[in-house]
Design a protein around this motif. Structure first.
Motif, PDB file in Angstrom:
ATOM      1  N   PRO B   3       0.837  -1.206   0.000  1.00 17.97           N
ATOM      2  CA  PRO B   3       0.000   0.000   0.000  1.00 17.97           C
ATOM      3  C   PRO B   3       0.867   1.249   0.000  1.00 17.97           C
ATOM      4  CG  PRO B   3      -0.010  -1.039   2.154  1.00 17.97           C
ATOM      5  CD  PRO B   3       0.745  -1.953   1.233  1.00 17.97           C
ATOM      6  N   ILE B   4       0.418   2.253  -0.697  1.00 24.40           N
ATOM      7  CA  ILE B   4       1.128   3.540  -0.691  1.00 24.40           C
ATOM      8  C   ILE B   4       0.315   4.504   0.155  1.00 24.40           C
ATOM      9  CG2 ILE B   4       1.897   5.472  -2.111  1.00 24.40           C
ATOM     10  CD1 ILE B   4       2.361   3.472  -4.363  1.00 24.40           C
ATOM     11  N   LEU B   5       0.975   5.136   1.091  1.00 22.12           N
ATOM     12  CA  LEU B   5       0.297   6.030   2.009  1.00 22.12           C
ATOM     13  C   LEU B   5       0.563   7.480   1.662  1.00 22.12           C
ATOM     14  CD1 LEU B   5       0.538   4.458   5.492  1.00 22.12           C
ATOM     15  CD2 LEU B   5      -1.230   6.029   4.818  1.00 22.12           C
ATOM     16  N   PHE B   6      -0.520   8.243   1.642  1.00 28.90           N
ATOM     17  CA  PHE B   6      -0.357   9.680   1.429  1.00 28.90           C
ATOM     18  C   PHE B   6      -0.401  10.326   2.807  1.00 28.90           C
ATOM     19  CE2 PHE B   6      -0.747   9.790  -3.131  1.00 28.90           C
ATOM     20  CZ  PHE B   6      -1.333   8.562  -3.390  1.00 28.90           C
ATOM     21  N   LYS B   7       0.589  11.074   3.160  1.00 33.40           N
ATOM     22  CA  LYS B   7       0.550  11.618   4.512  1.00 33.40           C
ATOM     23  C   LYS B   7       1.255  12.952   4.621  1.00 33.40           C
ATOM     24  CE  LYS B   7       4.779   9.655   6.289  1.00 33.40           C
ATOM     25  NZ  LYS B   7       5.424   8.712   7.178  1.00 33.40           N
ATOM     26  N   GLU B   8       0.907  13.624   5.671  1.00 30.67           N
ATOM     27  CA  GLU B   8       1.568  14.873   6.021  1.00 30.67           C
ATOM     28  C   GLU B   8       2.779  14.513   6.848  1.00 30.67           C
ATOM     29  OE1 GLU B   8      -1.002  17.609   4.346  1.00 30.67           O
ATOM     30  OE2 GLU B   8       0.153  18.381   6.031  1.00 30.67           O
ATOM     31  N   ARG B   9       3.879  15.192   6.606  1.00 29.75           N
ATOM     32  CA  ARG B   9       5.071  14.905   7.408  1.00 29.75           C
ATOM     33  C   ARG B   9       4.904  15.537   8.785  1.00 29.75           C
ATOM     34  NH1 ARG B   9      10.246  14.302   5.935  1.00 29.75           N
ATOM     35  NH2 ARG B   9       9.352  12.590   4.743  1.00 29.75           N
ATOM     36  N   PRO B  14      11.024  10.353  11.136  1.00 29.00           N
ATOM     37  CA  PRO B  14      11.542   9.024  11.467  1.00 29.00           C
ATOM     38  C   PRO B  14      13.056   8.992  11.294  1.00 29.00           C
ATOM     39  CG  PRO B  14      10.438   8.983   9.348  1.00 29.00           C
ATOM     40  CD  PRO B  14      10.271  10.358   9.878  1.00 29.00           C
ATOM     41  N   GLU B  15      13.670   7.922  11.741  1.00 30.86           N
ATOM     42  CA  GLU B  15      15.122   7.770  11.599  1.00 30.86           C
ATOM     43  C   GLU B  15      15.477   7.627  10.122  1.00 30.86           C
ATOM     44  OE1 GLU B  15      16.213   5.772  15.833  1.00 30.86           O
ATOM     45  OE2 GLU B  15      15.694   4.388  14.197  1.00 30.86           O
ATOM     46  N   GLN B  16      16.596   8.220   9.762  1.00 28.79           N
ATOM     47  CA  GLN B  16      17.036   8.162   8.367  1.00 28.79           C
ATOM     48  C   GLN B  16      18.235   7.250   8.241  1.00 28.79           C
ATOM     49  OE1 GLN B  16      15.852  10.360   5.753  1.00 28.79           O
ATOM     50  NE2 GLN B  16      14.229  11.013   7.125  1.00 28.79           N
ATOM     51  N   LEU B  17      18.221   6.436   7.200  1.00 26.71           N
ATOM     52  CA  LEU B  17      19.394   5.613   6.920  1.00 26.71           C
ATOM     53  C   LEU B  17      20.380   6.486   6.161  1.00 26.71           C
ATOM     54  CD1 LEU B  17      20.598   2.741   7.057  1.00 26.71           C
ATOM     55  CD2 LEU B  17      19.603   2.315   4.837  1.00 26.71           C
ATOM     56  N   ILE B  47      22.467   5.007  11.091  1.00 29.08           N
ATOM     57  CA  ILE B  47      21.126   5.568  11.193  1.00 29.08           C
ATOM     58  C   ILE B  47      21.169   6.880  11.960  1.00 29.08           C
ATOM     59  CG2 ILE B  47      18.829   5.141  12.169  1.00 29.08           C
ATOM     60  CD1 ILE B  47      19.663   2.068  11.804  1.00 29.08           C
ATOM     61  N   MET B  80       9.049   3.702  -6.395  1.00 32.45           N
ATOM     62  CA  MET B  80       9.375   5.111  -6.184  1.00 32.45           C
ATOM     63  C   MET B  80       9.365   5.843  -7.520  1.00 32.45           C
ATOM     64  SD  MET B  80      10.468   5.974  -2.921  1.00 32.45           S
ATOM     65  CE  MET B  80      12.109   6.425  -2.364  1.00 32.45           C
ATOM     66  N   VAL B  83       5.717   6.720  -8.592  1.00 31.38           N
ATOM     67  CA  VAL B  83       4.885   7.570  -7.742  1.00 31.38           C
ATOM     68  C   VAL B  83       5.045   9.038  -8.129  1.00 31.38           C
ATOM     69  CG1 VAL B  83       4.552   8.384  -5.390  1.00 31.38           C
ATOM     70  CG2 VAL B  83       4.826   5.955  -5.845  1.00 31.38           C
TER      71      VAL B  83
END
Lengths: 195, 83
Positions: B3-9, B14-17, B47, B80, B83
């Protein structure tokens, strides 16, 4: 640890002649490989009608033998038969050899999965998100990837949980960098396989 | 299909690699098996937490696991792309 086999071990193994059935021999061989325990000693003493002290020695010797076979990766009947002294009871020797051969592949697989190592990858889950806004930019369409890795530590500390989870977000750029790295690993694997 | 989620940041990122180091190794021998000949891939992930603090996670995988790992990342990149 791979302890050597002594003549005393083979004397102890002849106690298997007191087994009520071939299945009883099989059971004690398989269980003693895993661990030498008080419960196993008691069960074996009862099943074989031998004193607990002798049962304990039998189990220890079986454990030493099966781990010897595992350590040296003895995979043919000839290799295993050669471990026994000449004087050893012939049919018992053949039965033990058969049991060891049957179980060796599973024992080896188990040993490989339990050896010293870094936490092992258990699961990889991911999701692609399209971030449509943030507190600094009201409208945008930036794809990001959320990746969750589950790892199992084969040597967990007494207190800690053996499974740990890492969840990270990847930008397009990070993902490309990772893919680049993974591609190089694949190339190296092909190069090594080709040799 | 994931599933692809559309969201507000949200304010909490979250942690970044930030980095992935790798090693292709061969387990030769161990205390239980004298002759292993077992290849493996190990990764060191760096991370970054929202605070800026960098932590590290090391892990190992077998070659079949690595091949699946690679395949999953290729799928992520493909999605990616769309999208």
């Amino acid at each position: 640890m791979a302890a050597g086999l002594s003549s005393e071990d083979f004397t102890n193994l002849q106690l298997l002649l007191k087994a009520p059935s071939k299945d009883a021999v099989r059971d004690v061989c398989v269980q003693s490989h895993r661990a030498v325990s008080q419960r196993l000693t008691e069960n074996t003493a009862a099943t074989f009608s031998i004193p607990a002290a002798q049962a304990a020695q039998l189990i220890q010797s079986l454990h030493t033998l099966s781990h010897h076979v595992l350590f040296y990766n003895l995979t043919s009947p000839e290799q295993i038969l050669a471990v026994f002294p000449e004087s050893f009871h012939s049919s018992l020797k053949n039965l033990i050899t058969k049991i060891l051969l049957e179980n060796s592949p599973a024992w080896r697989t188990e040993a490989l999965s339990r050896q010293v190592s870094l936490p092992q990858l258990k699961e990889l889950d991911w999701r692609v998100d399209l971030v449509t806004g943030s507190d600094s930019v009201s409208r945008m369409a930036v794809p990001t990837c959320l990746v969750q890795l589950k790892m199992e530590d084969p040597c967990p500390s007494a207190v800690g949980d053996s499974i740990s989870t890492v969840t990270v977000e990847l930008s397009r750029e990070s993902l490309d960098t990772i893919l680049d790295g993974l591609g190089r690993i694949r190339d190296q694997l092909s190069a090594v396989a080709g040799k | 299909v994931r599933p692809i989620l559309f969201k507000e940041r949200a304010r909490d990122m979250p942690e970044q690699l930030v980095d992935m180091q790798w090693k292709l190794g061969m387990a030769v021998s161990s205390d239980t098996c004298r002759s292993l000949n077992s290849p493996y891939v190990s990764l060191l992930l760096k991370i970054a937490e929202p605070s800026g603090q960098i932590s590290q996670k090391a892990l190992e995988m077998t070659i079949p696991q690595f091949q699946n790992f690679h395949k999953q990342f290729k799928e992520m990149a493909a999605i990616m792309e769309t999208v």
